[in-house]
Design an enzyme around this catalytic site. Structure first.
Site, PDB file in Angstrom:
ATOM      1  N   HIS A   1       7.059  68.050  13.221  1.00 23.27           N
ATOM      2  CA  HIS A   1       7.169  66.951  14.186  1.00 23.27           C
ATOM      3  C   HIS A   1       7.871  67.406  15.469  1.00 23.27           C
ATOM      4  CE1 HIS A   1       7.449  62.912  15.638  1.00 23.27           C
ATOM      5  NE2 HIS A   1       8.758  62.940  15.663  1.00 23.27           N
ATOM      6  N   ASP A   2       8.883  68.225  15.332  1.00 24.46           N
ATOM      7  CA  ASP A   2       9.654  68.656  16.505  1.00 24.46           C
ATOM      8  C   ASP A   2       8.885  69.576  17.450  1.00 24.46           C
ATOM      9  OD1 ASP A   2      11.896  67.171  16.284  1.00 24.46           O
ATOM     10  OD2 ASP A   2      13.218  68.777  15.601  1.00 24.46           O
TER      11      ASP A   2
ATOM     12  N   ARG B   1      21.184  62.004   8.626  1.00 23.17           N
ATOM     13  CA  ARG B   1      20.678  62.936   9.621  1.00 23.17           C
ATOM     14  C   ARG B   1      20.122  64.208   8.971  1.00 23.17           C
ATOM     15  NH1 ARG B   1      18.494  63.609  14.628  1.00 23.17           N
ATOM     16  NH2 ARG B   1      19.125  65.566  15.551  1.00 23.17           N
TER      17      ARG B   1
ATOM     18  N   ASP C   1       2.747  68.476  11.826  1.00 26.19           N
ATOM     19  CA  ASP C   1       3.605  67.289  11.829  1.00 26.19           C
ATOM     20  C   ASP C   1       3.282  66.438  10.595  1.00 26.19           C
ATOM     21  OD1 ASP C   1       5.029  64.969  12.330  1.00 26.19           O
ATOM     22  OD2 ASP C   1       4.312  64.724  14.376  1.00 26.19           O
TER      23      ASP C   1
ATOM     24  N   SER D   1       7.115  60.968  19.678  1.00 31.43           N
ATOM     25  CA  SER D   1       7.783  60.304  18.561  1.00 31.43           C
ATOM     26  C   SER D   1       8.072  58.840  18.932  1.00 31.43           C
ATOM     27  CB  SER D   1       9.054  61.067  18.206  1.00 31.43           C
ATOM     28  OG  SER D   1       9.519  60.703  16.937  1.00 31.43           O
TER      29      SER D   1
END
Lengths: 603, 603
Positions: free
Chosen positions: B359-360, B230, B326, B161
């Site tokens: 993505h994580d 967030r 992702d 990232s």
């Protein structure tokens, strides 16, 4: 009026012109899923004229922040309707043929009763005391309006996004009232991701100090929270690609590098989003946004019982349309609705439009999409009788048409009246149309090609636009009398397994194929050591696509295994044609036949 | 210490145990892209030991809200490091071999100088007066730290990232300092969609009245705005599928239907997001979030000059890794980085990990991913010498190995010392490894299969995991001496066009294929009217995948057209092998040869 009718008949597009919204007041108590209203009003517009037998009404349902003003120019504010390019004389939803109605949904803030309305019992706005809403409540309120307009059945109900969920709720709730439905860019239930996005928007509103538990005035509205909610939601309505094309990394201020990159300079996409947020708070209400997004999140026709159980009473003819780039209500979420209906043997199609603009594609002037709406509404009427097609092909020198005819003749002979037929690789739906016309067959076609799938819709043939293996895997055991593979097994990887799966779904499988063992192929190959080029194998190797050719001998060896386990089917009828694909071939078929058609029967 | 080393050598994983962060104080002025600091501090941790020649240092770069605490248990707060499963003795980044460093980035709020730090000039926190940041500034600060640690070169720089963007900036900024880099789930520039998401988060913060233009205290922080930012960002770190699996539509409160569906009941996904928001405001600062997300949005190695221009000085060996699910930094954004490097003839690979978690995924304990990191770090050392491979295959009865050897022998003979070779359908990279070992060839392999691509990495062979046609289309004219198709043309649709494109990219093309015109095939087919089954054609039709077989005759007819336009190449050398694929066949090859290897030369 006469002249506008004439224009419509010539299929030239006309304009609706000025429209005035109307108000329907329902003075009685209205029971909702989670509460009750002592009365309600619905704001709506209509376009075109109701015919004498009241059979041409189409209800259009709007999306989350849409309204009743679909088409024409509003005489209230000179605004053009949100779907003006789709609704009007000669347009996809042709107002010279249909009577089109659209109402602002219950719970919204553009004229129908919702959180901003005055509660007659308290004389104050409902605000957050407005009952928790469901899509079902919206549809029930629409039904009151239609009753008021003395409409006894809907020719069609059409909607995209939240409108598509209403259309789906309509066919579930009032199966005998709705003849057809177009469910566009919708879903049968909100996914966790979609709920998550909505909850972020709601949190943004609720944590805005101006929200004040919903008790705000027009001067003290939670504008910041609502704007952020809208900005975020707006991203989910577009696609990455559409945003890249529209904005890229362009900056608002040109100039030297220091100017360009300073903290205060904005990317155009940022400025655009701020503008969207700014515009939105002007026309929309925060409590309404909370109530409507919750109604969306709550919508769930899958639930504990499953979608099939909830759709089991649907009788409308349904077309579900997904857009390739829609990542909010994805193609597979849309497809899931059609798959359930098709599994249940309903009159349903799934079509996928290749469009880059994400979820909002359904609001854009896309030719393919608007054409599809038109084709669906016209349905079978548009179609030329199939014998004309055949006649035409007989006179053309196209082998593929001759072959289609060979298949059609043999398989038509095998299929009995009123049987159900699944045609894998159905092309333009000619076989299924013919079977419907001649044998009252209920058919479902499967084709990957969007143009061919649209041609099926124009013939009134139900179609699943997608992969053959996916289509088979979603269908129930024993749900068709026949599964047809018409010269397409060659394109499949591991075709044996696919044929076995077809025999799970259908009692009988018809497989037609070009016999690769035909003597000319053998002769050419053994003499020259190269593939033959002719009408059937038309391309040289360097222009060909990979194919899995096989011969009558190989097919029969697959069907009658000696060493392998016993197959769960037996060979039934078989028909072979000579190389001309017209005259029947009765002996040494693997050498002499150009075309083979087999019946496999489940045992 | 000895025993822990031993454990590592046996490749059993050990634990790092307690770690203490350290502080590096830089007392001089530090010039940034858009401002200056009179001094700065960097908080960091190290693991493992620096070897004598200081050649085993690996820099790990953290993502947006990460920190310096990568692995082990922090003695400050007992927290486990964010990448503890990847970094440690015997783990993917093996701290018994490497000296691993990670620092909190400049501009962050976990110990390095950033907006929450006290500005020595004003004795107040910088807040929004902290200079606008860039990824380049972060890397420059890391370089100061490495200088302080007297590290003269990095064995590798690794990051996911935002950490991947730092790794990319490192290889651009300090080409001679960095030997290798792993750029994971990153991008060379933020897309409009990503900027849009960030701007929504920033707007949420800035429109929180507590933000107060950045002038807040720890008691009056803009918690609501930061939490919403967030929550939204967290959705973009996951995938639709991961959220469906983790949360689905589960509700917090079970009970009767009324309970379940009331306004106050939450979906578990909503509760989870609120918890994420709540936790985040506790550990992160709003102004820092504004500054760091702007640095991300600003990051752009494409710019006006294009990525190729900006990457032209890279000399590190680079592996770019994307994750299939992702959608924040998509596989194609990652691939774009590798494609540019490969187009420039750099030492670069692209790998794609099939993982559902969005993505994580890069933070999760994925075996395939961690193995890839390990393989990349070990590079060529892990590899058995290629002659062992060949020897092995000679003793195995596997025809495919015999054939690989046949190719290897002929093509190795054709390729000259120091040439560049593109191997399309490279498999496990055996040919390219052999050519590197024997002829110092610089190679790039292309294969769709992730296991094979990983095997290339283990051999130190550069690989592009993806479609052959995409690979060709992104490569520049004339950028290779050789393009090799080793028995894979059969799998391509319209292979003629692909071969022509290969002749644009390479001066010479080597095509090896199974000669379909071989006499046994002809004899079998003409006699039995079915395909032959043998070592080469091992599956019956019903288990086969579609293929585009062709013969020597057909290939030569494509190469020497009589009627068609003149081809931009000529036939060069050709070698035919008998059906045993060992002995050479010199006459009537279309009848007698089992394998053909051709050289095409661009004219």
């Amino acid at each position: 009026m006469n002249s506008s009718k004439k224009i419509a008949k010539e299929s030239k597009e006309g304009e609706i012109g000025k429209v005035s919204p109307q108000i329907f007041e329902y003075k009685k108590s209205f029971v909702m899923s989670y509460g009750e209203l002592s009365s309600l009003q619905i704001k709506y517009e209509t376009y075109g004229r109701l015919n004498k037998d009241r059979s041409n009404a189409i209800l259009v349902c709007h999306a989350l922040t849409g309204d009743h003003h679909v088409a024409g120019i509003s005489d209230e504010d000179e605004r053009k309707g949100w779907w003006d390019h789709a609704v009007g004389p000669g347009k996809a939803i042709d107002t010279s043929e249909y009577f089109v109605i659209c109402s602002n949904v219950l719970g919204a803030c553009q004229g129908s009763t919702g959180p901003t309305s005055i509660n007659p019992l308290t004389q104050k706005p409902y605000g957050m005391t407005f009952p928790d809403l469901t899509i079902k409540d919206m549809v029930s309120a629409q039904k009151l309006l239609l009753d008021h307009l003395m409409i006894k059945s809907l020719y069609s109900v059409v909607g995209g996004s939240m409108g598509g969920m209403q259309a789906l709720q309509w066919v579930v709730e009032f199966p005998s009232f709705v003849k057809s439905a177009m469910i566009i860019a919708a879903t049968a239930q909100h996914s966790a991701q979609t709920i998550a996005f909505n909850e972020v928007g709601r949190t943004s509103i609720k944590r805005d100090p101006h929200w004040n538990n919903g008790e705000y005035t027009s001067e003290t509205r939670p504008e910041a929270g609502l704007a952020v909610a809208r900005m975020m939601a707006h991203i989910t309505y577009l696609s990455d690609k559409a945003m890249a094309e529209k904005f890229g990394r362009d900056l608002m201020i040109a100039g030297d590098e220091q100017d360009q990159k300073s903290e205060n300079n904005q990317f155009t996409v940022e400025s655009y989003l701020h503008y969207q947020g700014f515009k939105f708070v002007d026309r929309f209400d925060a409590n309404t946004y909370l109530k409507l997004t919750k109604a969306l999140d709550r919508f769930d026709l899958v639930g504990d019982n499953g979608l099939d159980e909830n759709l089991k009473n649907v009788s409308a003819k349904v077309m579900v349309v997904g857009f390739t780039s829609d990542w909010l209500y994805t193609p597979s979420q849309n497809k899931m609705i059609a798959e359930s209906l098709q599994r249940l043997g309903k009159n349903a199609s799934y079509l996928e439009i290749d469009h880059d603009h994400g979820h909002d594609s359904f609001l854009l002037n896309s030719h393919d999409f608007l054409r599809l709406i038109k084709l669906f509404l016209k349905g079978e009427n548009l179609v030329k009788p199939v014998h004309q097609e055949s006649q035409k092909s007989r006179h053309s020198n196209n082998r593929s048409n001759v072959k289609k005819e060979a298949d059609l003749k043999v398989i038509s002979g095998w299929v009995k009246k009123d049987e159900k037929v699944l045609d894998l690789g159905c092309g333009r739906g000619i076989l299924l149309e013919h079977l419907r016309e001649t044998k009252n067959v209920k058919g479902l076609g499967v084709d990957y090609d969007s143009t061919k799938a649209a041609a099926c819709i124009s013939r009134g043939v139900n179609v699943y636009q997608g992969d053959i293996r996916n289509a088979l895997s979603m269908l129930s055991d024993n749900s068709f009398d026949w599964v047809v593979f018409s010269r397409m097994v060659e394109e499949l990887p591991e075709p044996g397994q696919v044929i076995l799966d077809a025999l799970r779904v259908g009692k009988r499988v018809a497989v037609s194929f070009v016999n690769h063992g035909y003597w000319r192929n053998r002769l050419h190959f053994s003499r020259y050591g190269s593939r033959i080029t002719n009408d059937v194998y038309s391309e040289k190797w360097e222009k060909s696509h990979p194919l899995n050719h096989f011969s009558i001998k190989e097919f029969e060896s697959f069907c009658n295994p000696s060493v392998e386990l016993k197959k769960p089917f037996r060979l039934g009828r078989k028909v072979f044609h000579h190389g001309n694909w017209r005259t029947e071939c009765r002996w040494i078929p693997n050498l002499r036949a150009g075309l083979a058609i087999y019946e496999l029967v489940r045992v």
